[in-house]
Design an enzyme around this catalytic site. Sequence first.
Site, PDB file in Angstrom:
ATOM      1  N   LYS A 109       0.883  -1.161   0.000  1.00  0.00           N
ATOM      2  CA  LYS A 109       0.000   0.000   0.000  1.00  0.00           C
ATOM      3  C   LYS A 109       0.922   1.211   0.000  1.00  0.00           C
ATOM      4  O   LYS A 109       1.542   1.543   1.006  1.00  0.00           O
ATOM      5  CB  LYS A 109      -0.919   0.023   1.226  1.00  0.00           C
ATOM      6  CG  LYS A 109      -2.067   1.017   1.036  1.00  0.00           C
ATOM      7  CD  LYS A 109      -2.772   1.369   2.313  1.00  0.00           C
ATOM      8  CE  LYS A 109      -2.238   2.678   2.834  1.00  0.00           C
ATOM      9  NZ  LYS A 109      -3.045   3.222   3.939  1.00  0.00           N
ATOM     10  N   GLY A 170      -7.065   9.634   9.401  1.00  0.00           N
ATOM     11  CA  GLY A 170      -7.310   9.812  10.832  1.00  0.00           C
ATOM     12  C   GLY A 170      -8.278  10.925  11.176  1.00  0.00           C
ATOM     13  O   GLY A 170      -8.495  11.212  12.351  1.00  0.00           O
ATOM     14  N   ALA A 196      -8.968   5.869   4.002  1.00  0.00           N
ATOM     15  CA  ALA A 196      -8.787   6.992   4.936  1.00  0.00           C
ATOM     16  C   ALA A 196      -9.982   7.920   5.007  1.00  0.00           C
ATOM     17  O   ALA A 196     -10.608   8.245   3.998  1.00  0.00           O
ATOM     18  CB  ALA A 196      -7.551   7.815   4.604  1.00  0.00           C
ATOM     19  N   GLY A 197     -10.283   8.325   6.234  1.00  0.00           N
ATOM     20  CA  GLY A 197     -11.253   9.376   6.472  1.00  0.00           C
ATOM     21  C   GLY A 197     -12.618   8.926   6.942  1.00  0.00           C
ATOM     22  O   GLY A 197     -13.397   9.736   7.450  1.00  0.00           O
ATOM     23  N   ASN A 218      -8.752   2.357   9.470  1.00  0.00           N
ATOM     24  CA  ASN A 218      -8.025   1.949  10.674  1.00  0.00           C
ATOM     25  C   ASN A 218      -8.533   2.713  11.892  1.00  0.00           C
ATOM     26  O   ASN A 218      -9.120   2.146  12.805  1.00  0.00           O
ATOM     27  CB  ASN A 218      -6.519   2.193  10.468  1.00  0.00           C
ATOM     28  CG  ASN A 218      -5.671   1.672  11.626  1.00  0.00           C
ATOM     29  OD1 ASN A 218      -6.154   1.392  12.721  1.00  0.00           O
ATOM     30  ND2 ASN A 218      -4.392   1.520  11.412  1.00  0.00           N
ATOM     31  N   THR A 219      -8.349   4.046  11.869  1.00  0.00           N
ATOM     32  CA  THR A 219      -8.673   4.829  13.056  1.00  0.00           C
ATOM     33  C   THR A 219     -10.147   4.728  13.449  1.00  0.00           C
ATOM     34  O   THR A 219     -10.475   4.747  14.638  1.00  0.00           O
ATOM     35  CB  THR A 219      -8.283   6.305  12.831  1.00  0.00           C
ATOM     36  OG1 THR A 219      -6.943   6.344  12.362  1.00  0.00           O
ATOM     37  CG2 THR A 219      -8.371   7.109  14.114  1.00  0.00           C
TER      38      THR A 219
END
Lengths: 267, 81
Positions: A109, A170, A196-197, A218-219
């Site tokens: 990635k 994040g 992301a986001g 992830n976050t």
Amino acid sequence: MTESTLIAGGTDTPFVIAGRTLRSRLMVGTGKYRSPDEMVRALDASGAEVVTVAVRRVDLNRSKDDGVLPHIDPTRYFLLSNTAGCYSASDAVRYARLARAAGFNEWVKLEVIGDQHTLLPDTTALLEATRTLVGEGFVVLAYTNDDLITALRLEDAGAAAVMPLASPIGSGLGLLNQYSIRTIKHRLSVPVIVDAGVGTASDACITMEQGVDGILMNTALAAADDPVRMAHAMRLAVDAGRQAHLAGRMPRREVAVPSSPSVGMLE
Amino acid sequence: MMEMEQQSAVCRDGVVPVVNGEERTVAAGSTLGDLLRELSMNANAVVVEHNREIVRDRSRLDSMVLATGDSVEIVHFVGGG
């Protein structure tokens, strides 16, 4: 558990990247969990097959740092190494090579960050690193912004998948530009995975409704009060959004249209 | 002054590669394999880069002798997104 009651919605095309068919459209990261045990349970609840990891120095004065691998069953999960934290093409290439030398697979990635505050990608360097790594036989999944032209160039450069952001890494701001993501999906032949986001389940659902092939997050899991429950919610949301996309939504109208017959009303 | 003398005494018997950004004295003639053992690291659980070259064939670790100023990076996978 009750997965069979979830969807009875017919067939879907397989989710394939570089010839590998993936069983889940949800990919998850392994960073920032409060404990390895919490991470393991969240991965399980997410139903994800692809999980991302990062390459870092081993702590020589190690307290008990054995990295993330002892907690991840390589027969169950497909490891996708990232180049997070790299600010130049050469650094990203170096990290990708180190990751490949670990011996799991050829996938990376690819992230080349251009700005510390937003963590937005340096798309020029990203293209350069993509070309180099594709030339070395890597399967490159390129993290990029929601710009169609860059996405097209990444595809031309040989990226196996293009990963536009929903919003900054994040941030949890959700999908900021539905139009861009839809357009990228329409125009590319390689899989489009939003990376992301995403902040919560509705973000994931709306993102999948745009027709993209998958989401990486992830976050949103790790920073939830209950990551395991959020992982389950995300699994349902990704499925729901995918099914809604395949179902084809009704047209938007600016006026109301009654659902009940307008004839047969009492005098 | 005392400190400098001690350091040069160490240098006579050892070499000082830079391991993960920190100077580390090891016995002269030590190999990368010796270094990993000294650090109690399983060679199969890490990837080693020696002077910017990745050691792809781990069987070579025991024949690669360290010198002062060598750059050694020992990395592994950690949690990330």
